[in-house]
Design an enzyme around this catalytic site. Sequence first.
Site, PDB file in Angstrom:
ATOM      1  N   GLY A   1       0.791  -1.228   0.000  1.00 58.07           N
ATOM      2  CA  GLY A   1       0.000   0.000   0.000  1.00 58.07           C
ATOM      3  C   GLY A   1       0.821   1.276   0.000  1.00 58.07           C
ATOM      4  O   GLY A   1       0.354   2.316   0.459  1.00 58.07           O
ATOM      5  N   THR A   2       2.038   1.218  -0.572  1.00 58.68           N
ATOM      6  CA  THR A   2       2.860   2.444  -0.571  1.00 58.68           C
ATOM      7  C   THR A   2       2.273   3.503  -1.517  1.00 58.68           C
ATOM      8  O   THR A   2       2.369   4.698  -1.244  1.00 58.68           O
ATOM      9  CB  THR A   2       4.328   2.167  -0.953  1.00 58.68           C
ATOM     10  OG1 THR A   2       4.400   1.726  -2.311  1.00 58.68           O
ATOM     11  CG2 THR A   2       4.965   1.144  -0.033  1.00 58.68           C
ATOM     12  N   ASN A   3       1.686   3.061  -2.624  1.00 56.41           N
ATOM     13  CA  ASN A   3       1.064   4.040  -3.527  1.00 56.41           C
ATOM     14  C   ASN A   3      -0.164   4.662  -2.871  1.00 56.41           C
ATOM     15  O   ASN A   3      -0.392   5.867  -2.989  1.00 56.41           O
ATOM     16  CB  ASN A   3       0.708   3.383  -4.862  1.00 56.41           C
ATOM     17  CG  ASN A   3       1.926   3.188  -5.743  1.00 56.41           C
ATOM     18  OD1 ASN A   3       2.438   4.146  -6.319  1.00 56.41           O
ATOM     19  ND2 ASN A   3       2.426   1.963  -5.832  1.00 56.41           N
TER      20      ASN A   3
ATOM     21  N   LEU B   1     -10.593  -6.589 -14.523  1.00 52.43           N
ATOM     22  CA  LEU B   1     -11.986  -6.127 -14.502  1.00 52.43           C
ATOM     23  C   LEU B   1     -12.498  -6.040 -15.939  1.00 52.43           C
ATOM     24  O   LEU B   1     -11.823  -5.492 -16.807  1.00 52.43           O
ATOM     25  CB  LEU B   1     -12.074  -4.761 -13.821  1.00 52.43           C
ATOM     26  CG  LEU B   1     -11.697  -4.768 -12.326  1.00 52.43           C
ATOM     27  CD1 LEU B   1     -11.533  -3.355 -11.793  1.00 52.43           C
ATOM     28  CD2 LEU B   1     -12.744  -5.530 -11.509  1.00 52.43           C
TER      29      LEU B   1
ATOM     30  N   HIS C   1       0.958  -0.062 -13.446  1.00 50.83           N
ATOM     31  CA  HIS C   1       1.499  -1.378 -13.803  1.00 50.83           C
ATOM     32  C   HIS C   1       3.028  -1.273 -13.878  1.00 50.83           C
ATOM     33  O   HIS C   1       3.547  -0.359 -14.531  1.00 50.83           O
ATOM     34  CB  HIS C   1       0.925  -1.825 -15.156  1.00 50.83           C
ATOM     35  CG  HIS C   1       1.578  -3.061 -15.676  1.00 50.83           C
ATOM     36  ND1 HIS C   1       1.477  -4.274 -15.025  1.00 50.83           N
ATOM     37  CD2 HIS C   1       2.361  -3.277 -16.761  1.00 50.83           C
ATOM     38  CE1 HIS C   1       2.176  -5.179 -15.698  1.00 50.83           C
ATOM     39  NE2 HIS C   1       2.716  -4.606 -16.755  1.00 50.83           N
TER      40      HIS C   1
HETATM   41  C1  GRF Z   1       2.710  -1.404  -7.652  1.00 54.74           C
HETATM   42  O1  GRF Z   1       4.016  -1.692  -8.044  1.00 54.74           O
HETATM   43  C2  GRF Z   1       1.800  -1.322  -8.848  1.00 54.74           C
HETATM   44  O2  GRF Z   1       2.464  -0.979 -10.018  1.00 54.74           O
HETATM   45  C3  GRF Z   1       1.286  -2.734  -8.968  1.00 54.74           C
HETATM   46  O3  GRF Z   1       1.132  -3.168  -7.623  1.00 54.74           O
HETATM   47  C4  GRF Z   1       2.124  -2.538  -6.820  1.00 54.74           C
HETATM   48  C5  GRF Z   1       1.488  -2.059  -5.548  1.00 54.74           C
HETATM   49  O4  GRF Z   1       2.473  -1.573  -4.672  1.00 54.74           O
HETATM   50  N1  GRF Z   1       0.065  -2.797  -9.711  1.00 54.74           N
HETATM   51  P1  GRF Z   1       2.093  -0.843  -3.337  1.00 54.74           P
HETATM   52  O5  GRF Z   1       1.181  -1.767  -2.574  1.00 54.74           O
HETATM   53  O6  GRF Z   1       1.425   0.429  -3.685  1.00 54.74           O
HETATM   54  O7  GRF Z   1       3.399  -0.624  -2.632  1.00 54.74           O
END
Ligand code: GRF
Length: 218
Positions: free
Chosen positions: A14-16, A98, A114
């Site tokens: 969940g870093t993003n 989806l 991605h």
């Molecule tokens: C990311 O690298 C994204 O590109 C992929 O899943 C990963 C999620 O990473 N679809 P995080 O959980 O946000 O660290």
Amino acid sequence: MRRITVLISNLGTGTNLQALIDEATTGYNGQIVCVISSKADAYGLVRAKQADIPTEIFDYTDFRAQGKPRARYEEELAQTLQRYSPDLIVLAGWKLALSQTFLRYFPWRVIALHPGLIPDRPGNQVKLPDGTYGDDYAGLAGENAIQALLAAGQTYAGSTVYVVTDQVDRGPVLARGLVKVEPGDDVETLYERLKEKEHDILLDSLHELCLEKAKSTR
Ligand code: GRF
């Protein structure tokens, strides 16, 4: 303020999502109104709760166990999201493909990240700064995509923010980010640097999309 829902799983940590939480309101004109995870053990759920964001768990294996078809899962997921009236849906580590069953509820409003270089035109490859080409690694999630690019000897790792279509890891590209592969890099070191780049391109894209939406509703 644009209403954003984020879909996650236990694919990453969940870093993003955290980057979106940290920059909401100030970094882009948006507010995260709900986080939905396909897995109960997703660490992103902890991050959302710490930020007082409502969370829901929508596990496909539960649906399957009840004999419900995949289309039903997508319908119910879309209807649950509709209750939050999202302007944008961000897939940040979401694992399930989806189809139109889901996407028709939110045309052109679902974006994803991605860890591969999605080209502008199907069949093409993205040219890297040193003149070589990068692959999209379509269908490979998370670390598997990084492992594949290292095995292929690709000189840069890249991630793409794109508009989700019913083709897996294909769609109009909003932003790409690159990091150079350094000698001695392994999946962990390279992916860690790429994730930092992902946070930047995701936030840049959100910034643009929230502004666009603000302009179009004026
Ligand atoms: C990311 O690298 C994204 O590109 C992929 O899943 C990963 C999620 O990473 N679809 P995080 O959980 O946000 O660290």
